[in-house]
Scaffold this motif. Structure first.
Motif, mmCIF file in Angstrom:
data_model
loop_
_atom_site.group_PDB
_atom_site.id
_atom_site.type_symbol
_atom_site.label_atom_id
_atom_site.label_comp_id
_atom_site.label_asym_id
_atom_site.label_seq_id
_atom_site.Cartn_x
_atom_site.Cartn_y
_atom_site.Cartn_z
ATOM 1 N N THR A 140 86.827 55.914 26.139
ATOM 2 C CA THR A 140 85.721 55.358 25.371
ATOM 3 C C THR A 140 86.125 55.237 23.922
ATOM 4 O O THR A 140 86.894 56.064 23.405
ATOM 5 C CB THR A 140 84.475 56.256 25.465
ATOM 6 N N ARG A 141 85.595 54.233 23.294
ATOM 7 C CA ARG A 141 85.914 54.027 21.888
ATOM 8 C C ARG A 141 84.951 54.832 21.035
ATOM 9 O O ARG A 141 83.739 54.628 21.090
ATOM 10 C CB ARG A 141 85.842 52.551 21.527
ATOM 11 N N ALA A 142 85.489 55.739 20.278
ATOM 12 C CA ALA A 142 84.662 56.618 19.463
ATOM 13 C C ALA A 142 83.997 55.838 18.338
ATOM 14 O O ALA A 142 84.542 54.848 17.851
ATOM 15 C CB ALA A 142 85.519 57.735 18.877
ATOM 16 N N PRO A 143 82.799 56.263 17.902
ATOM 17 C CA PRO A 143 82.175 55.613 16.753
ATOM 18 C C PRO A 143 82.974 55.885 15.485
ATOM 19 O O PRO A 143 83.782 56.812 15.434
ATOM 20 C CB PRO A 143 80.790 56.266 16.697
ATOM 21 N N SER A 144 82.722 55.068 14.478
ATOM 22 C CA SER A 144 83.409 55.269 13.198
ATOM 23 C C SER A 144 82.388 55.635 12.133
ATOM 24 O O SER A 144 81.236 55.192 12.187
ATOM 25 C CB SER A 144 84.158 54.001 12.775
ATOM 26 N N VAL A 145 82.800 56.438 11.179
ATOM 27 C CA VAL A 145 81.943 56.807 10.064
ATOM 28 C C VAL A 145 82.759 56.728 8.782
ATOM 29 O O VAL A 145 83.939 57.102 8.763
ATOM 30 C CB VAL A 145 81.334 58.222 10.256
ATOM 31 N N ARG A 146 82.121 56.223 7.717
ATOM 32 C CA ARG A 146 82.822 56.050 6.447
ATOM 33 C C ARG A 146 81.911 56.477 5.308
ATOM 34 O O ARG A 146 80.747 56.081 5.244
ATOM 35 C CB ARG A 146 83.221 54.582 6.270
ATOM 36 N N ILE A 147 82.435 57.324 4.422
ATOM 37 C CA ILE A 147 81.672 57.775 3.258
ATOM 38 C C ILE A 147 81.735 56.697 2.172
ATOM 39 O O ILE A 147 82.824 56.264 1.778
ATOM 40 C CB ILE A 147 82.218 59.109 2.721
ATOM 41 N N LEU A 148 80.546 56.274 1.707
ATOM 42 C CA LEU A 148 80.452 55.253 0.669
ATOM 43 C C LEU A 148 80.327 55.861 -0.723
ATOM 44 O O LEU A 148 80.872 55.338 -1.688
ATOM 45 C CB LEU A 148 79.254 54.342 0.941
ATOM 46 N N ARG A 149 79.538 56.946 -0.823
ATOM 47 C CA ARG A 149 79.344 57.652 -2.087
ATOM 48 C C ARG A 149 79.397 59.144 -1.823
ATOM 49 O O ARG A 149 78.891 59.580 -0.777
ATOM 50 C CB ARG A 149 77.967 57.310 -2.712
ATOM 51 N N PRO A 150 79.990 59.928 -2.723
ATOM 52 C CA PRO A 150 80.637 59.522 -3.963
ATOM 53 C C PRO A 150 82.017 58.930 -3.726
ATOM 54 O O PRO A 150 82.499 58.925 -2.589
ATOM 55 C CB PRO A 150 80.744 60.839 -4.735
ATOM 56 N N GLU A 151 82.650 58.457 -4.771
ATOM 57 C CA GLU A 151 84.001 57.947 -4.660
ATOM 58 C C GLU A 151 84.924 59.089 -4.240
ATOM 59 O O GLU A 151 84.594 60.266 -4.448
ATOM 60 C CB GLU A 151 84.463 57.357 -5.999
ATOM 61 N N PRO A 152 86.062 58.758 -3.646
ATOM 62 C CA PRO A 152 86.964 59.820 -3.154
ATOM 63 C C PRO A 152 87.655 60.581 -4.280
ATOM 64 O O PRO A 152 88.870 60.564 -4.420
ATOM 65 C CB PRO A 152 87.966 59.042 -2.302
ATOM 66 N N THR A 153 86.852 61.262 -5.105
ATOM 67 C CA THR A 153 87.368 62.145 -6.153
ATOM 68 C C THR A 153 86.551 63.427 -6.120
ATOM 69 O O THR A 153 85.462 63.466 -5.548
ATOM 70 C CB THR A 153 87.250 61.496 -7.550
ATOM 71 N N ALA A 173 73.456 67.491 -12.795
ATOM 72 C CA ALA A 173 72.916 66.284 -12.180
ATOM 73 C C ALA A 173 73.132 66.310 -10.668
ATOM 74 O O ALA A 173 74.108 66.865 -10.170
ATOM 75 C CB ALA A 173 73.575 65.051 -12.780
ATOM 76 N N SER A 174 72.193 65.725 -9.957
ATOM 77 C CA SER A 174 72.337 65.634 -8.505
ATOM 78 C C SER A 174 73.385 64.589 -8.150
ATOM 79 O O SER A 174 73.645 63.662 -8.919
ATOM 80 C CB SER A 174 71.001 65.252 -7.864
ATOM 81 N N VAL A 175 73.998 64.769 -7.006
ATOM 82 C CA VAL A 175 75.029 63.846 -6.533
ATOM 83 C C VAL A 175 74.505 63.131 -5.301
ATOM 84 O O VAL A 175 74.015 63.774 -4.360
ATOM 85 C CB VAL A 175 76.338 64.596 -6.183
ATOM 86 N N ARG A 176 74.570 61.835 -5.305
ATOM 87 C CA ARG A 176 74.076 61.049 -4.177
ATOM 88 C C ARG A 176 75.202 60.820 -3.178
ATOM 89 O O ARG A 176 76.302 60.407 -3.539
ATOM 90 C CB ARG A 176 73.544 59.704 -4.659
ATOM 91 N N PHE A 177 74.889 61.117 -1.934
ATOM 92 C CA PHE A 177 75.847 60.922 -0.861
ATOM 93 C C PHE A 177 75.376 59.770 0.020
ATOM 94 O O PHE A 177 74.192 59.672 0.341
ATOM 95 C CB PHE A 177 75.988 62.190 -0.003
ATOM 96 N N ALA A 178 76.306 58.924 0.423
ATOM 97 C CA ALA A 178 75.966 57.802 1.291
ATOM 98 C C ALA A 178 77.102 57.565 2.276
ATOM 99 O O ALA A 178 78.283 57.703 1.947
ATOM 100 C CB ALA A 178 75.712 56.537 0.471
ATOM 101 N N ALA A 179 76.739 57.225 3.504
ATOM 102 C CA ALA A 179 77.734 56.954 4.537
ATOM 103 C C ALA A 179 77.219 55.864 5.457
ATOM 104 O O ALA A 179 76.012 55.619 5.549
ATOM 105 C CB ALA A 179 78.051 58.220 5.335
ATOM 106 N N THR A 180 78.108 55.224 6.159
ATOM 107 C CA THR A 180 77.734 54.232 7.159
ATOM 108 C C THR A 180 78.510 54.518 8.430
ATOM 109 O O THR A 180 79.640 55.015 8.385
ATOM 110 C CB THR A 180 78.012 52.797 6.665
ATOM 111 N N ALA A 181 77.891 54.244 9.578
ATOM 112 C CA ALA A 181 78.526 54.517 10.869
ATOM 113 C C ALA A 181 78.257 53.357 11.819
ATOM 114 O O ALA A 181 77.225 52.686 11.725
ATOM 115 C CB ALA A 181 78.003 55.826 11.467
ATOM 116 N N GLN A 182 79.216 53.150 12.733
ATOM 117 C CA GLN A 182 79.091 52.054 13.686
ATOM 118 C C GLN A 182 79.358 52.535 15.102
ATOM 119 O O GLN A 182 80.201 53.404 15.329
ATOM 120 C CB GLN A 182 80.071 50.925 13.350
#
Length: 231
Positions: free
Chosen positions: A164-177, A191-200
């Motif tokens: 089976t093809r596993a789903p993918s997930v990618r972090i959008l925020r924060p930048e990779p630092t 300050a608060s840090v906003r986290f965002a991700a997308t998955a398919q």
């Protein structure tokens, strides 16, 4: 080709090395002694075993695997994929085989053929892209033929194809630092840090489906979890 074996024995010591017997799985008994110079006559894979028996009847042995090339055969090496790689069913993967003739010429195009033990014939060429249609533990083989000598050589690599093809997930925020947050400090340190991700989901009908609502966040070592996506 020269071969050497080291023998240790509590009673007979290194002198037992004179009794080492060299045996090929293809060509049979080849030599006796701790050192041997052998010439092989049958091309292909074979196992060479050095064995010895002491005065008390106790035996020991060690083996190595050889690939004996036919006279005039090219030398083939799989560069991609790496041994032990894992792929999803139907995923496109890169294949690269370096095959060099005795004259130092790299074989290309249809001189290099690829096959999968599970999926069958694959596209030809020293550098190609292919997809595997059968899941399981697979062996990919490149076969290179030197048109001048009409002699071939092969190289294998073992891979795993997931059913089976596993789903993918990618972090959008924060930048990779790295981001450091101090609790109770005035901005910007607090300050608060906003986290965002997308998955398919690649099994969704009509193409990749969106799984943003199923994303879960965790933080270690405290293990705090969030159960919502931040689009």
């Amino acid at each position: 080709m020269e071969f050497a074996a080291t023998v240790e024995d509590a009673e007979e010591g290194a002198a037992l090395g004179a009794n080492v017997l060299w045996v090929s799985s293809v060509e049979g008994q080849r030599a006796r002694g701790a050192r041997a110079t052998l010439a092989f006559h049958e091309p292909g894979a074979q196992r060479l075993t050095a064995s010895v028996v002491d005065a008390g009847g106790l035996a020991a042995s060690a083996s190595l695997h050889l690939n004996v090339l036919a006279r005039g055969a090219p030398v083939a090496t799989v560069l991609r994929p790496a041994p032990g790689s894992t792929f999803n069913l139907g995923e496109e993967l890169g294949l690269e085989c370096m095959a060099m003739t005795e004259r130092g010429v790299r074989l290309q195009g249809r001189a290099v053929q690829w096959t999968s033990a599970l999926s069958g014939p694959l596209p030809a060429g020293d550098v190609v892209r292919a997809t595997l249609s059968v899941a399981g533990e697979d062996t990919l083989r490149c076969t290179a033929v030197d048109s001048a000598t009409k002699v071939s050589a092969t190289a294998d690599v073992r891979v795993t194809v997931r059913a089976t093809r596993a789903p993918s997930v990618r972090i959008l925020r924060p930048e990779p630092t790295e981001v450091f947050v101090k609790q109770g400090e005035a901005p910007p340190h607090g300050a608060s840090v906003r986290f965002a991700a997308t998955a398919q989901d690649f099994h969704a009908e009509g193409g990749a489906g969106n799984l943003d609502g199923a994303v879960e966040w965790s933080r270690r070592p405290r293990g705090i979890r969030w159960a919502e996506a931040r689009p």
